[in-house]
Design a protein around this motif. Structure first.
Motif, PDB file in Angstrom:
ATOM      1  N   LEU A 122     -64.688  10.616  67.315  1.00  8.16           N
ATOM      2  CA  LEU A 122     -64.753  11.899  68.019  1.00  8.16           C
ATOM      3  C   LEU A 122     -65.853  12.802  67.471  1.00  8.16           C
ATOM      4  O   LEU A 122     -66.510  13.533  68.228  1.00  8.16           O
ATOM      5  CB  LEU A 122     -63.397  12.620  67.926  1.00  8.16           C
ATOM      6  CG  LEU A 122     -63.263  13.872  68.808  1.00  8.16           C
ATOM      7  CD1 LEU A 122     -63.477  13.558  70.275  1.00  8.16           C
ATOM      8  CD2 LEU A 122     -61.911  14.548  68.594  1.00  8.16           C
ATOM      9  N   GLY A 123     -66.108  12.723  66.160  1.00  8.31           N
ATOM     10  CA  GLY A 123     -67.184  13.519  65.555  1.00  8.31           C
ATOM     11  C   GLY A 123     -68.534  13.150  66.151  1.00  8.31           C
ATOM     12  O   GLY A 123     -69.356  14.022  66.471  1.00  8.31           O
ATOM     13  N   THR A 124     -68.754  11.837  66.348  1.00 11.44           N
ATOM     14  CA  THR A 124     -70.003  11.374  66.951  1.00 11.44           C
ATOM     15  C   THR A 124     -70.116  11.857  68.397  1.00 11.44           C
ATOM     16  O   THR A 124     -71.169  12.335  68.834  1.00 11.44           O
ATOM     17  CB  THR A 124     -70.083   9.833  66.915  1.00 11.44           C
ATOM     18  OG1 THR A 124     -70.008   9.389  65.565  1.00 11.44           O
ATOM     19  CG2 THR A 124     -71.369   9.334  67.550  1.00 11.44           C
ATOM     20  N   LEU A 125     -69.013  11.750  69.135  1.00  9.10           N
ATOM     21  CA  LEU A 125     -69.024  12.177  70.538  1.00  9.10           C
ATOM     22  C   LEU A 125     -69.327  13.667  70.662  1.00  9.10           C
ATOM     23  O   LEU A 125     -70.062  14.093  71.557  1.00  9.10           O
ATOM     24  CB  LEU A 125     -67.678  11.853  71.196  1.00  9.10           C
ATOM     25  CG  LEU A 125     -67.333  10.358  71.322  1.00  9.10           C
ATOM     26  CD1 LEU A 125     -65.917  10.174  71.848  1.00  9.10           C
ATOM     27  CD2 LEU A 125     -68.323   9.634  72.237  1.00  9.10           C
ATOM     28  N   LYS A 126     -68.766  14.466  69.735  1.00  5.96           N
ATOM     29  CA  LYS A 126     -69.028  15.914  69.765  1.00  5.96           C
ATOM     30  C   LYS A 126     -70.495  16.205  69.456  1.00  5.96           C
ATOM     31  O   LYS A 126     -71.109  17.092  70.064  1.00  5.96           O
ATOM     32  CB  LYS A 126     -68.122  16.635  68.760  1.00  5.96           C
ATOM     33  CG  LYS A 126     -66.683  16.761  69.246  1.00  5.96           C
ATOM     34  CD  LYS A 126     -65.821  17.501  68.230  1.00  5.96           C
ATOM     35  CE  LYS A 126     -64.398  17.685  68.757  1.00  5.96           C
ATOM     36  NZ  LYS A 126     -63.520  18.348  67.756  1.00  5.96           N
ATOM     37  N   ARG A 127     -71.064  15.466  68.514  1.00  3.99           N
ATOM     38  CA  ARG A 127     -72.488  15.661  68.201  1.00  3.99           C
ATOM     39  C   ARG A 127     -73.357  15.286  69.409  1.00  3.99           C
ATOM     40  O   ARG A 127     -74.331  15.970  69.736  1.00  3.99           O
ATOM     41  CB  ARG A 127     -72.881  14.802  66.999  1.00  3.99           C
ATOM     42  CG  ARG A 127     -72.218  15.225  65.689  1.00  3.99           C
ATOM     43  CD  ARG A 127     -72.599  14.265  64.569  1.00  3.99           C
ATOM     44  NE  ARG A 127     -71.697  14.379  63.425  1.00  3.99           N
ATOM     45  CZ  ARG A 127     -71.796  15.319  62.481  1.00  3.99           C
ATOM     46  NH1 ARG A 127     -72.755  16.214  62.554  1.00  3.99           N
ATOM     47  NH2 ARG A 127     -70.942  15.356  61.483  1.00  3.99           N
ATOM     48  N   MET A 128     -72.981  14.188  70.070  1.00  5.24           N
ATOM     49  CA  MET A 128     -73.715  13.782  71.278  1.00  5.24           C
ATOM     50  C   MET A 128     -73.600  14.852  72.362  1.00  5.24           C
ATOM     51  O   MET A 128     -74.560  15.145  73.081  1.00  5.24           O
ATOM     52  CB  MET A 128     -73.182  12.440  71.801  1.00  5.24           C
ATOM     53  CG  MET A 128     -73.574  11.242  70.946  1.00  5.24           C
ATOM     54  SD  MET A 128     -72.767   9.715  71.487  1.00  5.24           S
ATOM     55  CE  MET A 128     -73.512   9.451  73.088  1.00  5.24           C
ATOM     56  N   ASN A 129     -72.423  15.451  72.465  1.00  2.43           N
ATOM     57  CA  ASN A 129     -72.195  16.487  73.468  1.00  2.43           C
ATOM     58  C   ASN A 129     -73.084  17.713  73.219  1.00  2.43           C
ATOM     59  O   ASN A 129     -73.641  18.291  74.151  1.00  2.43           O
ATOM     60  CB  ASN A 129     -70.726  16.903  73.470  1.00  2.43           C
ATOM     61  CG  ASN A 129     -70.358  17.651  74.740  1.00  2.43           C
ATOM     62  OD1 ASN A 129     -70.634  17.197  75.845  1.00  2.43           O
ATOM     63  ND2 ASN A 129     -69.751  18.821  74.585  1.00  2.43           N
ATOM     64  N   GLU A 130     -73.230  18.086  71.934  1.00  2.00           N
ATOM     65  CA  GLU A 130     -74.108  19.208  71.579  1.00  2.00           C
ATOM     66  C   GLU A 130     -75.553  18.912  71.987  1.00  2.00           C
ATOM     67  O   GLU A 130     -76.253  19.769  72.515  1.00  2.00           O
ATOM     68  CB  GLU A 130     -74.036  19.466  70.063  1.00  2.00           C
ATOM     69  CG  GLU A 130     -72.741  20.075  69.570  1.00  2.00           C
ATOM     70  CD  GLU A 130     -72.591  21.527  70.019  1.00  2.00           C
ATOM     71  OE1 GLU A 130     -73.609  22.239  70.098  1.00  2.00           O
ATOM     72  OE2 GLU A 130     -71.443  21.927  70.309  1.00  2.00           O
ATOM     73  N   LEU A 131     -75.971  17.671  71.749  1.00  9.39           N
ATOM     74  CA  LEU A 131     -77.339  17.270  72.106  1.00  9.39           C
ATOM     75  C   LEU A 131     -77.517  17.290  73.630  1.00  9.39           C
ATOM     76  O   LEU A 131     -78.540  17.747  74.139  1.00  9.39           O
ATOM     77  CB  LEU A 131     -77.634  15.875  71.537  1.00  9.39           C
ATOM     78  CG  LEU A 131     -79.021  15.290  71.822  1.00  9.39           C
ATOM     79  CD1 LEU A 131     -80.133  16.218  71.353  1.00  9.39           C
ATOM     80  CD2 LEU A 131     -79.166  13.912  71.160  1.00  9.39           C
ATOM     81  N   GLU A 132     -76.496  16.806  74.354  1.00 10.13           N
ATOM     82  CA  GLU A 132     -76.587  16.782  75.820  1.00 10.13           C
ATOM     83  C   GLU A 132     -76.647  18.198  76.397  1.00 10.13           C
ATOM     84  O   GLU A 132     -77.295  18.442  77.405  1.00 10.13           O
ATOM     85  CB  GLU A 132     -75.409  16.007  76.415  1.00 10.13           C
ATOM     86  CG  GLU A 132     -75.526  14.508  76.204  1.00 10.13           C
ATOM     87  CD  GLU A 132     -74.645  13.693  77.139  1.00 10.13           C
ATOM     88  OE1 GLU A 132     -73.979  14.287  78.007  1.00 10.13           O
ATOM     89  OE2 GLU A 132     -74.630  12.458  76.996  1.00 10.13           O
ATOM     90  N   GLU A 133     -75.966  19.141  75.745  1.00 11.76           N
ATOM     91  CA  GLU A 133     -76.021  20.536  76.205  1.00 11.76           C
ATOM     92  C   GLU A 133     -77.447  21.091  76.070  1.00 11.76           C
ATOM     93  O   GLU A 133     -77.917  21.841  76.923  1.00 11.76           O
ATOM     94  CB  GLU A 133     -75.031  21.396  75.414  1.00 11.76           C
ATOM     95  CG  GLU A 133     -73.588  21.189  75.868  1.00 11.76           C
ATOM     96  CD  GLU A 133     -72.592  21.980  75.028  1.00 11.76           C
ATOM     97  OE1 GLU A 133     -73.022  22.765  74.146  1.00 11.76           O
ATOM     98  OE2 GLU A 133     -71.377  21.804  75.249  1.00 11.76           O
TER      99      GLU A 133
END
Length: 791
Positions: A475-486
């Protein structure tokens, strides 16, 4: 007996043998044309071992070919009628069954993710099971799609405009092969034409395989156009000068053989036809005609002087052949410098161009005297052009300027240099993948459409290495990816990203009954429940199979980029890199950016750097060549100034006209320099001869040289100007710029060599009036007994 005298005797004595050899070699090269291939891939401007290429090849190894999408789109409310809607889905299903297609994704394939609480899993349920037959059913499907399925937004539809699209994934093994072209022209286009005819709906088509195929076809179509135009334009100008059908036909024979050789050498070397390689056959025509002008002009001068055909032909070969060899070597040197770049595309262009320039010289040198040896002497009417009044007026005007207005020449030169330098500082660098494509063609208009509707068609890839198996679904990786996608979402030049996050967010939406408000990442508490449902899902979707590798270690975020230049791309890259550095600690992650668009942009910068080196090398090589001929440092400087000056003017014009530095335009400088220096060699060669004949009197020698060489320099410059102007008939922006800029540069070079060069010689009279500055050259360009000059 010197080399040229021996060569003259050999050519005239062995003329039948030479014609047989030329015919045989031409037949051999014609047979090699069958091996010419059209380029199926974009030009890779970077060397294989460049770090950007290494990163891209690593990406291909992990996820396979990225550029295998062909996208169809419709922006028409008429699609949402039962017949048209069903026909649209039939079209993609029909394409899906073809052997060249891996799979398709269209509205008819949409499956909703539904929660199955009894079995604690997700089921993929079709959006509809039976084909809709009423308008109410269509409206219901459309509402469900646009309002409740954000997962498919920007993949299969644009919610704001109502545009619908289908995605065709070609099999990766055919993407870079001729099979791609066969599929697009013989299968895809006819199928779409049929749909458009039956529905009266306009279908937009794009995607890198489609763009590359249509672009390549355009290159093929233009080769014939260029060759035909170059032959027509140069022949007309030649006939205007010589007023002789016989001389024009001989010239056409020479350049036709040259064109066959050009195509033959491309096939012999097994090179592909690219935008650059397509320029070589017409280029050979444009460069070959001036050779014919020098040789035929000299022949007619000699005939007029003494009427002895044998003596005239001997002098053509030994005098003009000698000087023309030097000028062709300098022109070939300008192109040969591309061989020293690390770009395979430019190396191939440099090799083929330089070989063929020497080839067209040899054809002209052998064929023209031999053909004339079989013919009667030219008639009086064919020699009248040598005495035209307008030529005499032109020569007198030049002489008057050089004699009486040298200060004005220098003042004009200095003003032009200052104005040009201001323009040079405004030049921009461009690395757009599609900027030079033909803007009038439908496929280019479709590119612009997809940019407006879906944010672009050129893929930019971000690869995330979590450094451990199954690290992506942390989940930590997914959240980091989400920040990048934003951050990607905030950049207007990039499209909405696609990654594994799409399916994770969709899983949460499904878990909460399909409510689109829950299309978001799960919390820590929700994660285990939702992912356990996802693991038990009845099926998966092809769409996101390739966004996580089989080990779960590597993730991929794909966004599509608009047609932007290098400067904007560098700003975007820097912004993304800052976000990556902030969100992904280097000890736990390795994140890299790659993709076709980025590779091309980096390649452009690399190529421009290489071409600057190439131009410097061309100037250095020709300076050495001048030293080899004149053995005088002062003469090297005097000869280079009139040829560097036009390059500065052209660069200044590029700045003022907003023409950016890019691979196609930076070629201008090396090509133009290699050609323009020919006039300098002709002038200085004649000037040196006049010095010896006039007991080192500078003024008399300059004026004599100007009178003798000015006419042929004018003739050849006009041929070259209009010959290169032919390229402006292209639909490719880069080819238009290349043709126009080389034409302008050569025009300025002619004026510079006819006015600035003699002015410099006269002004520096005291400094160069020394026999030491004109020692016997290593190669004798012109002998003193040639009182009619090389022209």
């Amino acid at each position: 007996m010197d080399f040229w005298t021996k060569l003259t005797r050999f050519i005239l004595k062995r003329r039948y043998l030479i014609l047989v050899i030329i015919a045989g070699f031409t037949y051999f090269l014609a047979s090699q044309m069958q091996y010419i291939r059209i380029s199926s891939t974009e030009a890779n401007l970077l060397p294989e071992n460049h770090k950007v290429n290494i990163e891209y090849n690593k990406f291909l190894k992990l996820f396979g070919e990225e550029g295998n999408l062909i996208i169809l789109a419709v922006e028409d409310p008429a699609l949402f009628t039962p017949k048209n809607f069903n026909d649209w889905n039939h079209l993609t299903k029909k394409l899906n069954q073809l052997p060249e297609v891996d799979f398709t994704v269209a509205i008819g394939d949409i499956k909703e993710l539904k929660k199955n609480p009894d079995l604690e899993k997700f089921d993929f349920v079709p959006l509809y099971t039976d084909e809709p037959k009423t308008q109410e059913e269509i409206v219901k499907i459309k509402t469900e799609l646009f309002e409740n399925l954000p997962f498919y937004d920007n993949i299969l539809f644009n919610k704001k405009s109502g545009t619908i699209r289908s995605v065709i994934y070609l099999k990766k093994e055919i993407v870079n092969t001729p099979a791609r072209k066969d599929f697009i022209f013989n299968v895809l286009n006819p199928a779409i034409d049929q749909f458009e005819a039956e529905s009266n709906i306009d279908v937009r088509i794009s995607g890198m395989p489609y763009i590359r195929t249509m672009n390549s076809q355009n290159i093929i179509d233009e080769i014939g156009l260029f060759v035909g135009l170059a032959l027509a334009v140069t022949s007309l100008i030649f006939f205007f000068f010589f007023r002789s059908i016989r001389a024009t036909m001989i010239t056409l024979l020479v350049v036709t053989i040259g064109v066959i050789w050009a195509f033959g050498f491309i096939g012999l070397f097994r090179y592909e036809i690219s935008v650059l390689m397509a320029l070589i056959p017409p280029l050979i025509i444009v460069i070959g005609v001036p050779n014919a002008i020098f040789l035929i002009n000299k022949y007619q001068q000699e005939v007029k002087k003494h009427g002895n055909q044998a003596k005239s032909l001997q002098r053509v070969i030994s005098k003009v052949g000698n000087a023309t060899l030097m000028t062709n070597v300098t022109t070939a040197s300008g192109f040969a410098t591309f061989i020293f770049t690390k770009s395979q595309l430019l190396k191939e262009f440099g090799i083929i161009a330089s070989i063929n320039i020497i080839g067209i010289f040899l054809i002209a040198l052998f064929v023209i005297p031999i053909v004339y040896s079989f013919m009667p002497l030219p008639k009086e009417k064919h020699l009248k052009h040598l005495e035209r009044r307008w030529i005499e007026v032109f020569v007198k005007w030049m002489e008057s300027i050089v004699r009486n207005h040298r200060i004005a020449v220098y003042a004009s030169t200095i003003i032009l240099i200052i104005v040009s330098m201001i323009g040079i500082f405004t030049i921009k660098v461009s690395g757009s993948l599609i900027e030079d494509m033909p803007k009038g063609k439908q496929f280019f208009k479709d590119i612009v459409f997809f940019e407006k509707e879906f944010g672009g068609i050129m893929p930019l890839e971000i690869i995330i290495d979590t450094k451990k198996e199954n690290g992506v679904m942390n989940l930590g990786t997914l959240k980091r990816m989400n920040e990048l996608e934003e951050t990607i979402d905030e950049i207007p030049q990039l499209s909405k990203p696609i990654s594994v996050l799409n399916i994770v967010k969709y899983s949460k939406q499904a878990f909460y009954g399909g409510n689109p408000k829950f299309y978001q990442l799960p919390t820590n508490q929700e994660k285990n429940w939702i992912l356990s449902y996802a693991k038990n899902a009845t099926s998966n979707t092809n769409l996101l199979d390739s966004y996580v590798d089989s080990t779960g270690r590597y993730a991929r975020i794909t966004t599509f980029m608009k047609d932007i230049g290098t400067d904007k791309m560098e700003i975007i890259e820097e912004r993304l890199q800052q976000k990556i550095d902030k969100e992904f600690p280097k000890e736990n992650y390795h994140v890299s950016m790659t993709g076709k668009a980025l590779v091309f942009l980096k390649g452009t910068n690399y190529l421009i750097h290489n071409l600057v080196i190439s131009l410097s090398l061309a100037i250095f090589l020709i300076a050495i060549f001048m030293a080899f001929l004149f053995r005088s440092f002062k003469m090297i400087l005097i000869s280079l100034i009139p040829n560097i000056f036009p390059l500065l003017i052209t660069a200044g014009l590029m700045g003022y006209l907003g023409i950016p530095i890019k691979p196609s335009t930076i070629l201008v400088f090396s090509i133009a320099f290699g050609i323009s220096v020919d006039d300098t060699i002709h002038f200085l060669a004649k000037y040196r001869q006049e010095l010896k004949a006039n007991n080192w009197r500078i003024k008399q020698s300059v004026y004599n040289a100007l009178r003798e060489t000015g006419v042929s320099m004018l003739y050849t410059s006009i041929v070259l100007f209009f010959g290169f102007l032919v390229f402006t008939a292209s639909s490719f922006g880069g080819t238009i710029a290349l043709g126009g800029l080389v034409s302008v540069t050569l025009l300025f070079a002619m004026v510079s060599n006819l006015l600035l060069l003699p002015s410099l010689l006269l002004s520096l009279e005291k400094n160069i009036a020394n026999k030491e500055d004109f020692k016997e050259p290593t190669i004798a360009i012109l002998d003193s007994d040639d009182d009619n000059g090389d022209k």
